[in-house]
Design an enzyme around this catalytic site. Structure first.
Site, PDB file in Angstrom:
ATOM      1  N   ARG A  83      67.285 -23.305 -21.580  1.00 57.71           N
ATOM      2  CA  ARG A  83      67.659 -22.959 -20.328  1.00 57.71           C
ATOM      3  C   ARG A  83      68.948 -23.926 -20.242  1.00 57.71           C
ATOM      4  O   ARG A  83      69.133 -24.958 -20.091  1.00 57.71           O
ATOM      5  CB  ARG A  83      66.964 -23.374 -19.409  1.00 57.71           C
ATOM      6  CG  ARG A  83      67.532 -22.836 -17.908  1.00 57.71           C
ATOM      7  CD  ARG A  83      66.227 -23.120 -16.932  1.00 57.71           C
ATOM      8  NE  ARG A  83      66.906 -23.190 -15.554  1.00 57.71           N
ATOM      9  CZ  ARG A  83      66.434 -22.494 -14.501  1.00 57.71           C
ATOM     10  NH1 ARG A  83      65.484 -21.521 -14.865  1.00 57.71           N
ATOM     11  NH2 ARG A  83      67.149 -22.391 -13.390  1.00 57.71           N
ATOM     12  N   ARG A  92      72.553 -18.293 -16.277  1.00 58.93           N
ATOM     13  CA  ARG A  92      71.354 -18.786 -16.948  1.00 58.93           C
ATOM     14  C   ARG A  92      70.785 -18.155 -18.161  1.00 58.93           C
ATOM     15  O   ARG A  92      70.859 -16.924 -18.117  1.00 58.93           O
ATOM     16  CB  ARG A  92      70.258 -19.297 -16.109  1.00 58.93           C
ATOM     17  CG  ARG A  92      69.721 -18.132 -15.283  1.00 58.93           C
ATOM     18  CD  ARG A  92      70.379 -17.459 -14.120  1.00 58.93           C
ATOM     19  NE  ARG A  92      70.810 -18.304 -12.949  1.00 58.93           N
ATOM     20  CZ  ARG A  92      69.935 -19.097 -12.375  1.00 58.93           C
ATOM     21  NH1 ARG A  92      68.595 -18.898 -12.163  1.00 58.93           N
ATOM     22  NH2 ARG A  92      70.540 -19.563 -11.415  1.00 58.93           N
ATOM     23  N   ASP A  95      65.474 -17.452 -16.628  1.00 57.88           N
ATOM     24  CA  ASP A  95      64.994 -17.835 -15.290  1.00 57.88           C
ATOM     25  C   ASP A  95      63.655 -17.073 -15.095  1.00 57.88           C
ATOM     26  O   ASP A  95      63.733 -15.832 -15.171  1.00 57.88           O
ATOM     27  CB  ASP A  95      65.981 -17.194 -14.043  1.00 57.88           C
ATOM     28  CG  ASP A  95      65.643 -18.138 -12.842  1.00 57.88           C
ATOM     29  OD1 ASP A  95      65.245 -18.998 -12.717  1.00 57.88           O
ATOM     30  OD2 ASP A  95      66.129 -17.333 -11.785  1.00 57.88           O
ATOM     31  N   ASP A  97      60.622 -16.753 -12.438  1.00 60.32           N
ATOM     32  CA  ASP A  97      60.194 -17.166 -10.951  1.00 60.32           C
ATOM     33  C   ASP A  97      58.679 -16.714 -10.803  1.00 60.32           C
ATOM     34  O   ASP A  97      58.638 -15.354 -10.832  1.00 60.32           O
ATOM     35  CB  ASP A  97      61.078 -16.391 -10.077  1.00 60.32           C
ATOM     36  CG  ASP A  97      62.579 -16.934  -9.881  1.00 60.32           C
ATOM     37  OD1 ASP A  97      62.597 -18.311 -10.340  1.00 60.32           O
ATOM     38  OD2 ASP A  97      63.411 -16.498  -9.508  1.00 60.32           O
TER      39      ASP A  97
HETATM   40  N1  ROI Z   1      71.590 -11.679  -9.856  1.00 61.12           N
HETATM   41  C1  ROI Z   1      70.992 -10.705 -10.468  1.00 61.12           C
HETATM   42  N2  ROI Z   1      71.219  -9.519 -10.683  1.00 61.12           N
HETATM   43  N3  ROI Z   1      69.798 -11.121 -11.214  1.00 61.12           N
HETATM   44  C2  ROI Z   1      69.229 -12.418 -11.027  1.00 61.12           C
HETATM   45  O1  ROI Z   1      68.035 -12.676 -11.870  1.00 61.12           O
HETATM   46  C3  ROI Z   1      69.956 -13.138 -10.409  1.00 61.12           C
HETATM   47  N4  ROI Z   1      69.567 -14.581 -10.429  1.00 61.12           N
HETATM   48  C4  ROI Z   1      69.968 -15.537  -9.620  1.00 61.12           C
HETATM   49  C5  ROI Z   1      71.057 -15.269  -8.759  1.00 61.12           C
HETATM   50  C6  ROI Z   1      72.426 -16.091  -9.200  1.00 61.12           C
HETATM   51  C7  ROI Z   1      70.871 -15.416  -7.467  1.00 61.12           C
HETATM   52  N5  ROI Z   1      71.710 -13.754  -9.225  1.00 61.12           N
HETATM   53  C8  ROI Z   1      71.024 -13.049  -9.827  1.00 61.12           C
HETATM   54  O2  ROI Z   1      69.484 -16.838  -9.849  1.00 61.12           O
END
Ligand code: ROI
Length: 161
Positions: A83, A92, A95, A97
C-alpha cells in the site's frame, strides 16, 4: 458468524490485479461458500486531488473474526500489497474499508461502522447493491432507497466476476 461487507478501491499499480489479489486474500477470511464480490467498476476520483481513475468493488462474506481482528486483517492485506498512500485524499494501491459488520454500530478510535462515507458514494452503493440488493442498514434505511440512476451513471463496469 458475522455477515460483513468490505469496499475495495485502487488506482495505482494495475488496479484490476490489485483487486483480484485482494479478493483472494479476503476469501481466506471468509467462511466456506459465503464469499461474493460485485463487478469491478471504474470511477472518477472523488475529492480535489488530481489522480488516476479508481477501480472499485464490494465483497461480502461471513466471518468469525471480531470487528477489530477483521480490521487488522484488512490492514495487513493492504500492507502486503505494498500500500502506497502519501496524501490523505491521494492515490492508493489498495484501500479496504469495512462497510458493515452485521447490524453493529461501532464508534471507536480505530473503527467506525457503518463506514462514514458509504451513503453518499456511488462507488460503494452500486456494487453493494449488486451483491445485497435487499440490504437494510443498521438505522433501518433500505439500501435501495439511497440509490438512483444518477449515482449508477457515475460508474462504468471494468470487469465482471
Ligand atoms: N474516489 C473513488 N472514485 N474511489 C475511491 O475508492 C476513492 N477513495 C478515496 C478517495 C481519495 C476519497 N477518492 C476515491 O479514498
Amino acid at each position: 458468524m458475522a455477515q460483513v461487507y468490505v469496499a475495495l478501491g485502487a488506482n495505482l499499480a494495475d488496479p484490476i490485479s490489485q483487486l483480484d489479489n485482494a479478493c483472494k486474500a479476503l476469501l481466506s477470511l471468509a467462511a466456506a461458500d459465503s464469499f461474493s464480490v460485485s463487478p469491478y467498476y471504474r470511477s472518477a476520483p472523488m475529492g480535489d486531488v488530481e489522480q488516476p481513475d479508481y477501480v472499485n468493488a464490494v465483497a461480502g462474506f461471513k466471518t468469525s473474526l471480531s470487528p477489530i481482528d477483521l480490521l487488522d486483517a484488512l490492514q495487513s492485506i493492504e500492507n502486503q500489497q505494498g500500500r502506497l498512500r502519501e496524501l490523505r485524499w491521494g492515490p492508493r494501491t489498495l484501500d479496504l474499508d469495512l462497510l458493515l459488520y452485521d447490524d453493529q454500530c461501532i464508534d471507536s478510535p480505530r473503527l467506525v461502522v457503518p463506514h462514514y462515507g458509504m451513503r453518499e458514494r456511488s462507488f460503494v452503493l452500486v456494487p453493494l447493491s449488486d451483491i445485497a440488493a435487499d440490504l437494510i442498514l443498521p438505522d433501518g434505511t433500505a439500501l435501495s432507497s439511497l440509490l438512483n440512476d444518477a449515482l449508477r451513471a457515475e460508474l462504468v463496469i471494468a470487469q465482471t466476476p
